[in-house]
Design a protein around this motif. Structure first.
Motif, mmCIF file in Angstrom:
data_model
loop_
_atom_site.group_PDB
_atom_site.id
_atom_site.type_symbol
_atom_site.label_atom_id
_atom_site.label_comp_id
_atom_site.label_asym_id
_atom_site.label_seq_id
_atom_site.Cartn_x
_atom_site.Cartn_y
_atom_site.Cartn_z
ATOM 1 N N CYS A 149 0.838 -1.206 0.000
ATOM 2 C CA CYS A 149 0.000 0.000 0.000
ATOM 3 C C CYS A 149 0.877 1.262 0.000
ATOM 4 C CB CYS A 149 -0.945 -0.010 1.192
ATOM 5 S SG CYS A 149 -2.119 -1.396 1.138
ATOM 6 N N CYS B 29 -6.873 1.166 -0.814
ATOM 7 C CA CYS B 29 -6.160 1.935 -1.850
ATOM 8 C C CYS B 29 -7.056 2.098 -3.080
ATOM 9 C CB CYS B 29 -4.917 1.190 -2.294
ATOM 10 S SG CYS B 29 -3.649 1.054 -1.037
ATOM 11 N N HIS C 51 -3.625 -0.887 -6.821
ATOM 12 C CA HIS C 51 -2.203 -1.207 -6.682
ATOM 13 C C HIS C 51 -1.550 -1.180 -8.058
ATOM 14 C CE1 HIS C 51 -2.366 -3.206 -2.431
ATOM 15 N NE2 HIS C 51 -2.637 -1.921 -2.425
ATOM 16 N N CYS D 4 -7.830 -3.935 0.533
ATOM 17 C CA CYS D 4 -7.409 -2.728 1.256
ATOM 18 C C CYS D 4 -8.204 -1.548 0.721
ATOM 19 C CB CYS D 4 -5.913 -2.489 1.093
ATOM 20 S SG CYS D 4 -5.434 -2.213 -0.613
HETATM 21 ZN ZN ZN Z 1 -3.449 -1.094 -0.712
#
Ligand code: ZN
Length: 153
Positions: free
Chosen positions: A88, A114, A117, A112
């Protein structure tokens, strides 16, 4: 690169315009340029097994990146054997580089918060700049290495 765990970035070069299907994400336009995908390998075989699989480009289409890998050339891999999962942080550092954009929301970032990625660049960013940005963000970050494709096959 060893079979210890770690975090890696694949530098994938796309040569022509096309649209690909990326599993559940759906259609993704691929444009000429450099796509950098960030992942981590903390399972059996560690970094060497995972990156070797990406380098060969074989196996089933499992991760989002497998679909992109199938239509691009792997030019280099940046990696670290840092014992923390750094993906991350790496993705954020890449997005913050000038020219870095998020081509598809959610790519590679199912687990996650984010945006993705994956980052896209018209031309490949500098390894030294990336490294410098990482040490600003994480002063305790272990060393980051780079290898060319020939060293992976
Ligand atoms: Zn992430």
């Amino acid at each position: 690169m060893t079979d210890a765990p770690g975090t890696y970035a694949l530098l994938l070069r796309a040569g022509e315009e096309r649209i690909i299907e990326v599993g559940a994400l759906g259609a993704m336009p691929v444009r000429p340029g450099t796509y950098i995908y960030v992942g981590s390998a903390f399972g059996p075989g560690g970094l060497r097994a995972r990156v070797g699989r990406h380098a060969r480009g074989d196996g089933a289409l499992h991760w989002h990146v497998d679909y992109l890998r199938a239509v691009t050339a792997l030019e280099a891999v940046w990696y670290t054997h840092d014992t923390e999962r750094r993906e991350c942080t790496w993705a954020a550092a890449l997005r913050a580089l000038s020219d870095g954009t998020v081509p598809v929301q959610g790519f590679g970032a199912s687990d996650c918060n984010c945006p993705a990625h994956l980052a896209r660049f018209a031309s490949a960013p500098s390894f030294d700049t990336f490294q410098a940005r990482l040490s600003e963000r994480c002063p305790d970050h272990a060393s980051v290495e780079r290898v060319g494709t020939n060293d992976l096959l």
